[in-house]
Design a protein around this motif. Structure first.
Motif, PDB file in Angstrom:
ATOM      1  N   ARG A  62       0.832  -1.211   0.000  1.00 41.22           N
ATOM      2  CA  ARG A  62       0.000   0.000   0.000  1.00 41.22           C
ATOM      3  C   ARG A  62       0.865   1.259   0.000  1.00 41.22           C
ATOM      4  NH1 ARG A  62      -3.354  -3.030   3.525  1.00 41.22           N
ATOM      5  NH2 ARG A  62      -5.313  -3.441   2.477  1.00 41.22           N
ATOM      6  N   SER A  63       1.925   1.241   0.802  1.00 38.76           N
ATOM      7  CA  SER A  63       2.773   2.433   0.883  1.00 38.76           C
ATOM      8  C   SER A  63       3.477   2.716  -0.442  1.00 38.76           C
ATOM      9  CB  SER A  63       3.795   2.286   2.003  1.00 38.76           C
ATOM     10  OG  SER A  63       4.792   1.353   1.655  1.00 38.76           O
ATOM     11  N   CYS A 100       0.284   3.937  -3.071  1.00 33.46           N
ATOM     12  CA  CYS A 100      -0.661   4.976  -2.640  1.00 33.46           C
ATOM     13  C   CYS A 100      -0.451   6.260  -3.430  1.00 33.46           C
ATOM     14  CB  CYS A 100      -0.508   5.255  -1.151  1.00 33.46           C
ATOM     15  SG  CYS A 100      -1.676   6.472  -0.526  1.00 33.46           S
ATOM     16  N   ALA A 155      -2.059   9.156  -2.550  1.00 36.83           N
ATOM     17  CA  ALA A 155      -2.319  10.314  -1.698  1.00 36.83           C
ATOM     18  C   ALA A 155      -1.158  10.654  -0.766  1.00 36.83           C
ATOM     19  CB  ALA A 155      -3.595  10.089  -0.873  1.00 36.83           C
ATOM     20  N   GLU A 156      -0.480   9.644  -0.235  1.00 35.63           N
ATOM     21  CA  GLU A 156       0.566   9.873   0.774  1.00 35.63           C
ATOM     22  C   GLU A 156       1.944   9.638   0.175  1.00 35.63           C
ATOM     23  OE1 GLU A 156       0.315  10.629   4.161  1.00 35.63           O
ATOM     24  OE2 GLU A 156      -1.803  10.983   3.882  1.00 35.63           O
ATOM     25  N   CYS A 184      -2.473   5.936   2.742  1.00 33.92           N
ATOM     26  CA  CYS A 184      -3.638   6.583   3.342  1.00 33.92           C
ATOM     27  C   CYS A 184      -4.698   5.560   3.712  1.00 33.92           C
ATOM     28  CB  CYS A 184      -4.226   7.621   2.384  1.00 33.92           C
ATOM     29  SG  CYS A 184      -5.022   6.919   0.914  1.00 33.92           S
ATOM     30  N   GLU A 220      -7.279   4.906   2.058  1.00 31.35           N
ATOM     31  CA  GLU A 220      -8.596   5.337   1.603  1.00 31.35           C
ATOM     32  C   GLU A 220      -8.697   5.545   0.095  1.00 31.35           C
ATOM     33  OE1 GLU A 220      -9.492   8.810   3.856  1.00 31.35           O
ATOM     34  OE2 GLU A 220      -9.336   7.764   5.760  1.00 31.35           O
ATOM     35  N   CYS A 221      -7.580   5.763  -0.579  1.00 30.07           N
ATOM     36  CA  CYS A 221      -7.643   5.976  -2.027  1.00 30.07           C
ATOM     37  C   CYS A 221      -7.916   4.632  -2.717  1.00 30.07           C
ATOM     38  CB  CYS A 221      -6.351   6.609  -2.541  1.00 30.07           C
ATOM     39  SG  CYS A 221      -4.894   5.553  -2.464  1.00 30.07           S
ATOM     40  N   CYS A 246      -5.011   2.041  -2.588  1.00 26.88           N
ATOM     41  CA  CYS A 246      -4.863   1.380  -1.287  1.00 26.88           C
ATOM     42  C   CYS A 246      -5.938   0.324  -1.066  1.00 26.88           C
ATOM     43  CB  CYS A 246      -4.916   2.401  -0.152  1.00 26.88           C
ATOM     44  SG  CYS A 246      -3.428   3.400   0.019  1.00 26.88           S
TER      45      CYS A 246
END
Length: 105
Positions: free
Chosen positions: A47-48, A51, A53-54, A59, A61-62, A65
């Motif tokens: 996820r990291s 992602c 958004a981050e 996050c 939530e996107c 992710c």
């Protein structure tokens, strides 16, 4: 990046340092006893990396992710399905799952 994961501080620090330096390996093996959170840890790393958004983590939530954690695992009796990489709904994230405690090649 690993806010919901307890323990493994050395591994977390190493992965954070690798990500900060742009040196994440193209494949990783998460090994250990059953029930220690290997899959959760691996999915959090994935996820990291995807992602949108981050920049420091995920996050959660996107759409990227969310899709990382959505897998359709094969039925346990379909041995041939375990010979392939099983991809999530995010095309860049896949995993190999052991069939009867053996990774089939």
């Amino acid at each position: 990046m690993f806010g919901n994961i307890i323990g493994n501080e050395d591994v977390k620090a190493t992965l954070l340092r690798l990500k900060a330096n742009g040196r994440i390996p193209n494949a990783m093996i998460f090994a250990g006893p059953d029930g220690v959170g290997k899959r959760l840890f691996a999915l959090e790393v994935a996820r990291s990396l995807v992602c949108k958004a981050e920049s420091n983590g995920a996050c959660g939530e996107c759409q990227a992710c969310i899709r990382v954690g959505q897998f359709e695992f094969p039925k346990p009796d379909d041995k041939d399905a375990f010979k392939r990489v099983i991809f999530s709904r995010h095309i860049d994230v896949g995993m190999v799952i052991a069939h009867n405690r053996n990774i089939l090649v």
